[in-house]
Design an enzyme around this catalytic site. Structure first.
Site, PDB file in Angstrom:
ATOM      1  N   ASN A  10       0.875  -1.167   0.000  1.00  0.00           N
ATOM      2  CA  ASN A  10       0.000   0.000   0.000  1.00  0.00           C
ATOM      3  C   ASN A  10       0.911   1.215   0.000  1.00  0.00           C
ATOM      4  O   ASN A  10       1.567   1.490   1.013  1.00  0.00           O
ATOM      5  CB  ASN A  10      -0.910   0.003   1.235  1.00  0.00           C
ATOM      6  CG  ASN A  10      -1.808   1.218   1.303  1.00  0.00           C
ATOM      7  OD1 ASN A  10      -1.658   2.167   0.547  1.00  0.00           O
ATOM      8  ND2 ASN A  10      -2.748   1.201   2.220  1.00  0.00           N
ATOM      9  N   ARG A  12       0.470   4.198   0.402  1.00  0.00           N
ATOM     10  CA  ARG A  12       0.152   5.235   1.391  1.00  0.00           C
ATOM     11  C   ARG A  12       0.641   4.864   2.789  1.00  0.00           C
ATOM     12  O   ARG A  12       0.592   5.683   3.699  1.00  0.00           O
ATOM     13  CB  ARG A  12      -1.357   5.473   1.420  1.00  0.00           C
ATOM     14  CG  ARG A  12      -1.870   6.028   0.093  1.00  0.00           C
ATOM     15  CD  ARG A  12      -3.314   6.383   0.145  1.00  0.00           C
ATOM     16  NE  ARG A  12      -3.496   7.485   1.098  1.00  0.00           N
ATOM     17  CZ  ARG A  12      -4.662   7.882   1.554  1.00  0.00           C
ATOM     18  NH1 ARG A  12      -5.764   7.275   1.180  1.00  0.00           N
ATOM     19  NH2 ARG A  12      -4.747   8.876   2.405  1.00  0.00           N
ATOM     20  N   CYS A  13       1.132   3.640   2.954  1.00  0.00           N
ATOM     21  CA  CYS A  13       1.568   3.134   4.261  1.00  0.00           C
ATOM     22  C   CYS A  13       3.087   3.288   4.400  1.00  0.00           C
ATOM     23  O   CYS A  13       3.849   2.786   3.572  1.00  0.00           O
ATOM     24  CB  CYS A  13       1.169   1.666   4.387  1.00  0.00           C
ATOM     25  SG  CYS A  13       1.884   0.832   5.815  1.00  0.00           S
ATOM     26  N   SER A  14       3.521   3.947   5.463  1.00  0.00           N
ATOM     27  CA  SER A  14       4.960   4.176   5.645  1.00  0.00           C
ATOM     28  C   SER A  14       5.720   2.861   5.836  1.00  0.00           C
ATOM     29  O   SER A  14       6.831   2.713   5.319  1.00  0.00           O
ATOM     30  CB  SER A  14       5.209   5.115   6.827  1.00  0.00           C
ATOM     31  OG  SER A  14       4.791   4.518   8.039  1.00  0.00           O
TER      32      SER A  14
END
Length: 117
Positions: A10, A12-14
């Site tokens: 994902n 958007r996931c760090s």
């Protein structure tokens, strides 16, 4: 020929981005699976759970609204029902997941993935 290394990612996931960066630092260009857009099948997710030696709830993001709304904390739900819920609502799947050499690892922390390379 060996299976390509895959990452359920994902962007958007760090933690997912960090895991991808770790792979890159190892000289690995994995097959990137944007699982929110292309969720795993029930069989694929079942196979991942076996490789991780996890029960379905161990791979669920229990803080997500969908977890509560769908009543997924109900102990009467079967393994198959929980897997189906994750496939139908991929946001519930913990990330990132890396598959390599017939093994799987959840990148929380991202360094966990190094154990299967």
């Amino acid at each position: 020929m060996t299976e390509p290394i895959q990452i359920f990612h994902n962007p958007r996931c760090s933690k997912s981005r960090q895991a991808l960066e770790l792979l890159s630092e190892q000289g690995i260009e994995p097959e990137i699976i944007r699982y929110l857009e292309t969720p795993p099948t029930e069989q694929e997710l079942s196979d991942i759970l076996v490789a991780l030696n996890y029960q379905p709830r161990e791979l669920m993001r229990t803080g997500e609204n969908e977890f509560k709304e769908l009543g997924l904390d109900n102990p009467d739900l079967s393994r198959e029902q929980l897997i189906a819920a994750m496939v139908a609502n991929p946001k519930l799947i913990e990330r990132p997941i890396v598959l390599a050499n017939g093994k799987a690892a959840v990148g929380r922390p991202p360094e966990n993935i190094l154990t299967i390379l």
